[in-house]
Design a protein around this motif. Structure first.
Motif, PDB file in Angstrom:
ATOM      1  N   LEU A  56       2.859 -16.329   9.758  1.00 14.07           N
ATOM      2  CA  LEU A  56       3.481 -15.345   8.884  1.00 14.07           C
ATOM      3  C   LEU A  56       2.635 -14.078   8.937  1.00 14.07           C
ATOM      4  O   LEU A  56       1.556 -14.020   8.323  1.00 14.07           O
ATOM      5  CB  LEU A  56       3.552 -15.855   7.434  1.00 14.07           C
ATOM      6  N   PRO A  57       3.070 -13.053   9.652  1.00 12.46           N
ATOM      7  CA  PRO A  57       2.210 -11.893   9.897  1.00 12.46           C
ATOM      8  C   PRO A  57       1.783 -11.149   8.637  1.00 12.46           C
ATOM      9  O   PRO A  57       0.741 -10.506   8.627  1.00 12.46           O
ATOM     10  CB  PRO A  57       3.060 -11.007  10.812  1.00 12.46           C
ATOM     11  N   MET A  58       2.561 -11.258   7.549  1.00 14.36           N
ATOM     12  CA  MET A  58       2.216 -10.521   6.343  1.00 14.36           C
ATOM     13  C   MET A  58       1.289 -11.307   5.425  1.00 14.36           C
ATOM     14  O   MET A  58       0.822 -10.790   4.415  1.00 14.36           O
ATOM     15  CB  MET A  58       3.490 -10.128   5.576  1.00 14.36           C
ATOM     16  N   ALA A  59       1.034 -12.578   5.734  1.00 13.29           N
ATOM     17  CA  ALA A  59       0.166 -13.406   4.904  1.00 13.29           C
ATOM     18  C   ALA A  59      -1.289 -13.252   5.348  1.00 13.29           C
ATOM     19  O   ALA A  59      -1.577 -12.830   6.464  1.00 13.29           O
ATOM     20  CB  ALA A  59       0.597 -14.867   4.996  1.00 13.29           C
ATOM     21  N   ASP A  60      -2.192 -13.611   4.468  1.00 12.76           N
ATOM     22  CA  ASP A  60      -3.615 -13.554   4.790  1.00 12.76           C
ATOM     23  C   ASP A  60      -4.301 -14.800   4.232  1.00 12.76           C
ATOM     24  O   ASP A  60      -4.470 -14.920   3.027  1.00 12.76           O
ATOM     25  CB  ASP A  60      -4.241 -12.307   4.189  1.00 12.76           C
ATOM     26  N   PRO A  61      -4.678 -15.760   5.103  1.00 14.44           N
ATOM     27  CA  PRO A  61      -4.520 -15.743   6.554  1.00 14.44           C
ATOM     28  C   PRO A  61      -3.067 -15.959   6.963  1.00 14.44           C
ATOM     29  O   PRO A  61      -2.285 -16.536   6.195  1.00 14.44           O
ATOM     30  CB  PRO A  61      -5.411 -16.909   7.015  1.00 14.44           C
ATOM     31  N   ALA A 164      -0.492  -5.206   4.846  1.00 11.72           N
ATOM     32  CA  ALA A 164      -1.520  -5.393   3.822  1.00 11.72           C
ATOM     33  C   ALA A 164      -2.897  -5.172   4.436  1.00 11.72           C
ATOM     34  O   ALA A 164      -3.344  -5.934   5.288  1.00 11.72           O
ATOM     35  CB  ALA A 164      -1.429  -6.800   3.230  1.00 11.72           C
ATOM     36  N   LEU A 165      -3.576  -4.101   4.013  1.00 10.82           N
ATOM     37  CA  LEU A 165      -4.911  -3.768   4.514  1.00 10.82           C
ATOM     38  C   LEU A 165      -5.815  -3.460   3.338  1.00 10.82           C
ATOM     39  O   LEU A 165      -5.398  -2.806   2.371  1.00 10.82           O
ATOM     40  CB  LEU A 165      -4.852  -2.546   5.443  1.00 10.82           C
ATOM     41  N   ASP A 166      -7.063  -3.918   3.418  1.00  8.73           N
ATOM     42  CA  ASP A 166      -7.996  -3.620   2.330  1.00  8.73           C
ATOM     43  C   ASP A 166      -8.464  -2.174   2.425  1.00  8.73           C
ATOM     44  O   ASP A 166      -8.216  -1.475   3.417  1.00  8.73           O
ATOM     45  CB  ASP A 166      -9.156  -4.614   2.300  1.00  8.73           C
ATOM     46  N   ALA A 167      -9.148  -1.729   1.380  1.00  6.21           N
ATOM     47  CA  ALA A 167      -9.544  -0.322   1.292  1.00  6.21           C
ATOM     48  C   ALA A 167     -10.470   0.086   2.428  1.00  6.21           C
ATOM     49  O   ALA A 167     -10.378   1.208   2.944  1.00  6.21           O
ATOM     50  CB  ALA A 167     -10.211  -0.060  -0.056  1.00  6.21           C
ATOM     51  N   THR A 169     -10.613  -1.110   5.536  1.00  3.83           N
ATOM     52  CA  THR A 169      -9.847  -0.950   6.783  1.00  3.83           C
ATOM     53  C   THR A 169      -9.029   0.328   6.746  1.00  3.83           C
ATOM     54  O   THR A 169      -8.953   1.061   7.743  1.00  3.83           O
ATOM     55  CB  THR A 169      -8.933  -2.156   7.008  1.00  3.83           C
ATOM     56  N   GLN A 170      -8.414   0.618   5.616  1.00  4.99           N
ATOM     57  CA  GLN A 170      -7.635   1.845   5.499  1.00  4.99           C
ATOM     58  C   GLN A 170      -8.508   3.075   5.728  1.00  4.99           C
ATOM     59  O   GLN A 170      -8.082   4.036   6.373  1.00  4.99           O
ATOM     60  CB  GLN A 170      -6.990   1.903   4.112  1.00  4.99           C
ATOM     61  N   ALA A 171      -9.725   3.038   5.216  1.00  2.00           N
ATOM     62  CA  ALA A 171     -10.630   4.186   5.387  1.00  2.00           C
ATOM     63  C   ALA A 171     -11.014   4.367   6.846  1.00  2.00           C
ATOM     64  O   ALA A 171     -11.071   5.500   7.352  1.00  2.00           O
ATOM     65  CB  ALA A 171     -11.881   3.995   4.526  1.00  2.00           C
ATOM     66  N   VAL A 172     -11.281   3.266   7.538  1.00  2.00           N
ATOM     67  CA  VAL A 172     -11.621   3.337   8.962  1.00  2.00           C
ATOM     68  C   VAL A 172     -10.452   3.898   9.756  1.00  2.00           C
ATOM     69  O   VAL A 172     -10.621   4.786  10.606  1.00  2.00           O
ATOM     70  CB  VAL A 172     -12.031   1.950   9.488  1.00  2.00           C
ATOM     71  N   LEU A 173      -9.252   3.388   9.498  1.00  5.54           N
ATOM     72  CA  LEU A 173      -8.085   3.846  10.247  1.00  5.54           C
ATOM     73  C   LEU A 173      -7.768   5.307   9.966  1.00  5.54           C
ATOM     74  O   LEU A 173      -7.287   6.021  10.852  1.00  5.54           O
ATOM     75  CB  LEU A 173      -6.873   2.973   9.922  1.00  5.54           C
ATOM     76  N   ALA A 174      -8.021   5.752   8.755  1.00  6.82           N
ATOM     77  CA  ALA A 174      -7.754   7.152   8.429  1.00  6.82           C
ATOM     78  C   ALA A 174      -8.537   8.083   9.341  1.00  6.82           C
ATOM     79  O   ALA A 174      -8.104   9.198   9.638  1.00  6.82           O
ATOM     80  CB  ALA A 174      -8.101   7.432   6.969  1.00  6.82           C
ATOM     81  N   GLN A 175      -9.705   7.623   9.816  1.00  5.96           N
ATOM     82  CA  GLN A 175     -10.506   8.443  10.720  1.00  5.96           C
ATOM     83  C   GLN A 175     -10.101   8.263  12.172  1.00  5.96           C
ATOM     84  O   GLN A 175      -9.847   9.244  12.879  1.00  5.96           O
ATOM     85  CB  GLN A 175     -11.992   8.117  10.579  1.00  5.96           C
ATOM     86  N   VAL A 176     -10.059   7.016  12.651  1.00  6.34           N
ATOM     87  CA  VAL A 176      -9.876   6.787  14.087  1.00  6.34           C
ATOM     88  C   VAL A 176      -8.415   6.723  14.500  1.00  6.34           C
ATOM     89  O   VAL A 176      -8.111   6.812  15.688  1.00  6.34           O
ATOM     90  CB  VAL A 176     -10.596   5.497  14.544  1.00  6.34           C
ATOM     91  N   SER A 200      -6.482 -11.747  11.181  1.00  5.88           N
ATOM     92  CA  SER A 200      -5.644 -11.154  10.149  1.00  5.88           C
ATOM     93  C   SER A 200      -5.418  -9.685  10.498  1.00  5.88           C
ATOM     94  O   SER A 200      -6.043  -9.143  11.422  1.00  5.88           O
ATOM     95  CB  SER A 200      -6.331 -11.258   8.786  1.00  5.88           C
ATOM     96  N   SER A 201      -4.544  -9.024   9.760  1.00 11.60           N
ATOM     97  CA  SER A 201      -4.289  -7.607  10.024  1.00 11.60           C
ATOM     98  C   SER A 201      -5.567  -6.782   9.850  1.00 11.60           C
ATOM     99  O   SER A 201      -5.842  -5.870  10.639  1.00 11.60           O
ATOM    100  CB  SER A 201      -3.176  -7.085   9.112  1.00 11.60           C
TER     101      SER A 201
END
Length: 305
Positions: A56-61, A164-167, A169-176, A200-201
């Motif tokens: 289930l791609p949206m679940a974690d794990p 679903a991404l934690d804060a 990961t979102q911060a890293v992606l916002a840059q790269v 996981s995502s």
């Protein structure tokens, strides 16, 4: 004793999806939905299984156990049908790390949200940006994709379900990955990320971001910095790849140009990726897949008009 299985589970009703079938733990309340199909990766026993482990791609794990009473499991008929499918998770035999030169991308697609306010001080103005980390399958090439619940591309990236991404990961992606302004991460996860079963995502994007930073930090960004806005000899760039990423790196990296500008580089990577691995080592283990449509030289576009 659980056994690996390849196939599809067609849900006949909504059911909880457990991390542990014995303890029936479900920390995020994940469930399968009536009428949906899910990749099967495991059965709890070889014959007359009571439980199936799905992805289930949206679940974690994302790996979850579901009771057989919730639907119908259909095993792949054999290697030929599996080989012919390009939307089953866990079939990748290589990866491609796709990196964009954002100034050229914005020259071609100036109306994109990530391009409207892009300035010369941004990370993406002097470094390659993350486009995606793509599992590939030899018989499918880069068409290998959409291995999760979403089976077709959406008209707009923001039409995909959120990831679903934690804060952190979102911060890293916002840059790269400036394309997050256009929901690029949703497209990349649903098309490509769902086809791998290792992470996981959050872990998937963290790995992709780390490889992106390694590429830039290898010396490539320093080589390009004084050449931004100028014409670069393709051979000089390829030679620098060998210098910074190891002899033979140029044989595993493809260059893509449009309108005389370098737009993307695609790095071939091996089928097994470990978080923390050095990019130089991964390139040595990858199959060859070099080439360029850039001719003898290309322009390294600067950010902005």
């Amino acid at each position: 004793m659980a056994v690996p299985m390849e196939g599809i589970f067609n849900a006949d009703r909504d059911c909880p999806a457990y991390v542990s079938k014995n303890k029936q733990t479900n920390p995020d309340g994940a469930h399968i939905n009536t009428g949906k199909a899910y990749p099967v990766i495991e059965a709890n026993k070889p014959d007359a299984a009571d439980w199936y482990r799905l992805r289930l791609p949206m679940a974690d794990p994302p790996e979850r156990w579901v009771s057989r009473d919730c639907g119908r499991a259909q095993a792949s008929a054999g290697p030929e049908p599996v080989a012919g499918r390009c939307d089953l998770a866990g079939q990748a035999d290589a990866y491609v790390l796709a990196l964009s030169w954002q100034p050229a991308f914005c020259e071609l697609k100036a109306g994109k949200p990530e391009c409207r306010d892009a300035g010369p001080a941004a990370y993406a103005a002097r470094n390659f940006s993350l486009h995606g980390l793509w599992p590939t399958k030899a018989s499918c090439g880069q068409d290998y994709g959409f291995c999760g619940e979403v089976k077709q591309p959406k008209r707009e990236f923001c039409d995909y379900p959120p990831v679903a991404l934690d804060a952190a990961t979102q911060a890293v992606l916002a840059q790269v990955m400036p394309g997050t302004a256009s929901c690029l991460e949703r497209h990349e996860w649903h098309k490509h990320g769902t086809c791998q079963t290792a992470w996981s995502s959050d872990a998937y994007f963290a790995l992709a971001a780390d490889l992106t930073r390694q590429f830039n930090g290898s010396g490539i960004a320093d080589f390009l910095a004084p050449r931004i806005g100028r014409t670069v000899r393709t051979e000089d760039f390829l030679a620098r790849l060998d210098t910074d990423l190891g002899t033979g790196a140029r044989d595993r990296i493809r260059l893509n140009c449009e309108r005389g500008m370098l737009v993307e580089v695609h790095l071939n990577l091996p089928p097994k990726l470990e978080p923390g691995a050095r990019l130089e080592s991964l390139l040595r283990l990858a199959g060859r897949n070099s080439g360029s449509n850039c001719g003898s030289s290309f322009r390294l576009d600067p950010m902005g008009p």
